[in-house]
Design a protein around this motif. Structure first.
Motif, PDB file in Angstrom:
ATOM      1  N   GLU A 132      65.532  39.207 -23.200  1.00 39.77           N
ATOM      2  CA  GLU A 132      65.406  40.459 -22.465  1.00 39.77           C
ATOM      3  C   GLU A 132      64.366  41.401 -23.083  1.00 39.77           C
ATOM      4  O   GLU A 132      63.542  41.985 -22.377  1.00 39.77           O
ATOM      5  N   ILE A 133      64.363  41.531 -24.402  1.00 40.95           N
ATOM      6  CA  ILE A 133      63.423  42.435 -25.073  1.00 40.95           C
ATOM      7  C   ILE A 133      61.984  41.971 -24.866  1.00 40.95           C
ATOM      8  O   ILE A 133      61.096  42.767 -24.556  1.00 40.95           O
ATOM      9  N   LYS A 134      61.731  40.665 -25.005  1.00 43.95           N
ATOM     10  CA  LYS A 134      60.385  40.119 -24.797  1.00 43.95           C
ATOM     11  C   LYS A 134      59.927  40.328 -23.357  1.00 43.95           C
ATOM     12  O   LYS A 134      58.803  40.777 -23.107  1.00 43.95           O
ATOM     13  N   VAL A 135      60.781  40.014 -22.403  1.00 41.19           N
ATOM     14  CA  VAL A 135      60.421  40.132 -20.995  1.00 41.19           C
ATOM     15  C   VAL A 135      60.128  41.591 -20.647  1.00 41.19           C
ATOM     16  O   VAL A 135      59.099  41.905 -20.047  1.00 41.19           O
ATOM     17  N   TRP A 136      61.026  42.497 -21.028  1.00 39.56           N
ATOM     18  CA  TRP A 136      60.824  43.909 -20.716  1.00 39.56           C
ATOM     19  C   TRP A 136      59.609  44.483 -21.446  1.00 39.56           C
ATOM     20  O   TRP A 136      58.896  45.318 -20.912  1.00 39.56           O
ATOM     21  N   GLY A 137      59.355  44.029 -22.661  1.00 41.99           N
ATOM     22  CA  GLY A 137      58.190  44.504 -23.413  1.00 41.99           C
ATOM     23  C   GLY A 137      56.886  44.147 -22.728  1.00 41.99           C
ATOM     24  O   GLY A 137      56.010  44.994 -22.543  1.00 41.99           O
ATOM     25  N   THR A 138      56.742  42.881 -22.329  1.00 37.63           N
ATOM     26  CA  THR A 138      55.516  42.465 -21.664  1.00 37.63           C
ATOM     27  C   THR A 138      55.421  43.073 -20.262  1.00 37.63           C
ATOM     28  O   THR A 138      54.332  43.420 -19.799  1.00 37.63           O
ATOM     29  N   LEU A 139      56.551  43.218 -19.598  1.00 35.84           N
ATOM     30  CA  LEU A 139      56.563  43.849 -18.282  1.00 35.84           C
ATOM     31  C   LEU A 139      56.105  45.301 -18.380  1.00 35.84           C
ATOM     32  O   LEU A 139      55.259  45.752 -17.596  1.00 35.84           O
ATOM     33  N   ASN A 140      56.612  46.031 -19.340  1.00 32.30           N
ATOM     34  CA  ASN A 140      56.209  47.430 -19.517  1.00 32.30           C
ATOM     35  C   ASN A 140      54.727  47.557 -19.830  1.00 32.30           C
ATOM     36  O   ASN A 140      54.053  48.462 -19.339  1.00 32.30           O
ATOM     37  N   GLN A 141      54.188  46.648 -20.646  1.00 32.59           N
ATOM     38  CA  GLN A 141      52.744  46.659 -20.935  1.00 32.59           C
ATOM     39  C   GLN A 141      51.933  46.431 -19.664  1.00 32.59           C
ATOM     40  O   GLN A 141      50.935  47.114 -19.410  1.00 32.59           O
ATOM     41  N   HIS A 142      52.365  45.468 -18.868  1.00 35.69           N
ATOM     42  CA  HIS A 142      51.668  45.142 -17.631  1.00 35.69           C
ATOM     43  C   HIS A 142      51.709  46.321 -16.655  1.00 35.69           C
ATOM     44  O   HIS A 142      50.689  46.669 -16.045  1.00 35.69           O
ATOM     45  N   ILE A 143      52.861  46.932 -16.512  1.00 27.47           N
ATOM     46  CA  ILE A 143      53.006  48.079 -15.604  1.00 27.47           C
ATOM     47  C   ILE A 143      52.130  49.238 -16.059  1.00 27.47           C
ATOM     48  O   ILE A 143      51.452  49.864 -15.244  1.00 27.47           O
ATOM     49  N   THR A 144      52.134  49.518 -17.342  1.00 26.91           N
ATOM     50  CA  THR A 144      51.325  50.619 -17.870  1.00 26.91           C
ATOM     51  C   THR A 144      49.845  50.409 -17.567  1.00 26.91           C
ATOM     52  O   THR A 144      49.137  51.346 -17.197  1.00 26.91           O
ATOM     53  N   MET A 145      49.374  49.174 -17.673  1.00 32.36           N
ATOM     54  CA  MET A 145      47.959  48.869 -17.443  1.00 32.36           C
ATOM     55  C   MET A 145      47.595  48.817 -15.959  1.00 32.36           C
ATOM     56  O   MET A 145      46.535  49.295 -15.566  1.00 32.36           O
ATOM     57  N   HIS A 146      48.457  48.200 -15.143  1.00 25.56           N
ATOM     58  CA  HIS A 146      48.078  47.892 -13.768  1.00 25.56           C
ATOM     59  C   HIS A 146      48.789  48.722 -12.690  1.00 25.56           C
ATOM     60  O   HIS A 146      48.275  48.833 -11.576  1.00 25.56           O
ATOM     61  N   TYR A 147      49.955  49.246 -12.995  1.00 30.12           N
ATOM     62  CA  TYR A 147      50.747  50.001 -12.018  1.00 30.12           C
ATOM     63  C   TYR A 147      51.319  51.253 -12.689  1.00 30.12           C
ATOM     64  O   TYR A 147      52.536  51.431 -12.773  1.00 30.12           O
ATOM     65  N   PRO A 148      50.491  52.150 -13.165  1.00 33.84           N
ATOM     66  CA  PRO A 148      50.988  53.275 -13.972  1.00 33.84           C
ATOM     67  C   PRO A 148      51.956  54.205 -13.233  1.00 33.84           C
ATOM     68  O   PRO A 148      52.754  54.880 -13.878  1.00 33.84           O
ATOM     69  N   GLN A 149      51.932  54.220 -11.923  1.00 34.04           N
ATOM     70  CA  GLN A 149      52.843  55.085 -11.163  1.00 34.04           C
ATOM     71  C   GLN A 149      54.116  54.357 -10.729  1.00 34.04           C
ATOM     72  O   GLN A 149      54.977  54.950 -10.085  1.00 34.04           O
ATOM     73  N   ALA A 150      54.259  53.091 -11.081  1.00 33.17           N
ATOM     74  CA  ALA A 150      55.385  52.278 -10.606  1.00 33.17           C
ATOM     75  C   ALA A 150      56.601  52.394 -11.508  1.00 33.17           C
ATOM     76  O   ALA A 150      56.503  52.717 -12.687  1.00 33.17           O
ATOM     77  N   SER A 151      57.732  52.091 -10.920  1.00 36.60           N
ATOM     78  CA  SER A 151      58.964  51.953 -11.692  1.00 36.60           C
ATOM     79  C   SER A 151      59.580  50.603 -11.343  1.00 36.60           C
ATOM     80  O   SER A 151      59.356  50.059 -10.257  1.00 36.60           O
ATOM     81  N   VAL A 152      60.345  50.047 -12.261  1.00 34.89           N
ATOM     82  CA  VAL A 152      60.961  48.743 -12.056  1.00 34.89           C
ATOM     83  C   VAL A 152      62.241  48.933 -11.253  1.00 34.89           C
ATOM     84  O   VAL A 152      63.154  49.643 -11.666  1.00 34.89           O
ATOM     85  N   ALA A 153      62.306  48.287 -10.098  1.00 36.31           N
ATOM     86  CA  ALA A 153      63.487  48.364  -9.257  1.00 36.31           C
ATOM     87  C   ALA A 153      64.463  47.236  -9.566  1.00 36.31           C
ATOM     88  O   ALA A 153      65.679  47.406  -9.436  1.00 36.31           O
ATOM     89  N   HIS A 154      63.933  46.072  -9.992  1.00 37.74           N
ATOM     90  CA  HIS A 154      64.798  44.920 -10.254  1.00 37.74           C
ATOM     91  C   HIS A 154      64.028  43.889 -11.065  1.00 37.74           C
ATOM     92  O   HIS A 154      62.830  43.700 -10.860  1.00 37.74           O
ATOM     93  N   VAL A 155      64.720  43.198 -11.947  1.00 39.47           N
ATOM     94  CA  VAL A 155      64.175  42.042 -12.659  1.00 39.47           C
ATOM     95  C   VAL A 155      65.187  40.920 -12.484  1.00 39.47           C
ATOM     96  O   VAL A 155      66.386  41.121 -12.670  1.00 39.47           O
ATOM     97  N   GLY A 156      64.706  39.732 -12.100  1.00 35.07           N
ATOM     98  CA  GLY A 156      65.626  38.629 -11.876  1.00 35.07           C
ATOM     99  C   GLY A 156      64.904  37.304 -11.798  1.00 35.07           C
ATOM    100  O   GLY A 156      63.707  37.205 -12.091  1.00 35.07           O
ATOM    101  N   CYS A 157      65.639  36.285 -11.386  1.00 30.83           N
ATOM    102  CA  CYS A 157      65.108  34.937 -11.232  1.00 30.83           C
ATOM    103  C   CYS A 157      65.114  34.567  -9.754  1.00 30.83           C
ATOM    104  O   CYS A 157      65.985  35.012  -9.004  1.00 30.83           O
ATOM    105  N   SER A 158      64.146  33.741  -9.370  1.00 27.12           N
ATOM    106  CA  SER A 158      64.047  33.309  -7.983  1.00 27.12           C
ATOM    107  C   SER A 158      63.289  31.992  -7.922  1.00 27.12           C
ATOM    108  O   SER A 158      62.471  31.704  -8.800  1.00 27.12           O
ATOM    109  N   PRO A 159      63.521  31.201  -6.875  1.00 32.47           N
ATOM    110  CA  PRO A 159      62.682  30.019  -6.685  1.00 32.47           C
ATOM    111  C   PRO A 159      61.238  30.445  -6.463  1.00 32.47           C
ATOM    112  O   PRO A 159      60.981  31.427  -5.756  1.00 32.47           O
TER     113      PRO A 159
END
Length: 77
Positions: free
Chosen positions: A40-67
């Motif tokens: 969880e820490i690794k996934v959220w860490g890289t996700l937060n870095q990506h959001i900060t760089m590419h989607y600075p106005q976005a917020s995370v609504a959901h994180v999960g698994c999918s086909p």
């Protein structure tokens, strides 16, 4: 047999975007969910870095698994 991925649903304003976690693919939903829970820490860490760089106005609504097939465009629709 499908491949499963970790994804995040991002919300910004009235728009929604889906982002796939590029770290891994999984052979089952259970394997994906277990990885997400154990890393969880690794996934959220890289996700937060990506959001900060590419989607600075976005917020995370959901994180999960999918086909992975759920994210492919169906040109027959």
């Amino acid at each position: 047999m499908d491949i499963f991925v970790i994804y995040a649903a991002l919300a910004y304003g009235e728009l929604t975007s889906l982002v796939q976690f590029k770290g891994s693919t999984f052979k089952s939903m259970d394997e994906c969910t277990a990885y997400l829970k154990d890393n969880e820490i690794k996934v959220w860490g890289t996700l937060n870095q990506h959001i900060t760089m590419h989607y600075p106005q976005a917020s995370v609504a959901h994180v999960g698994c999918s086909p992975l097939s759920a994210f492919r465009e169906d040109t027959n629709v």
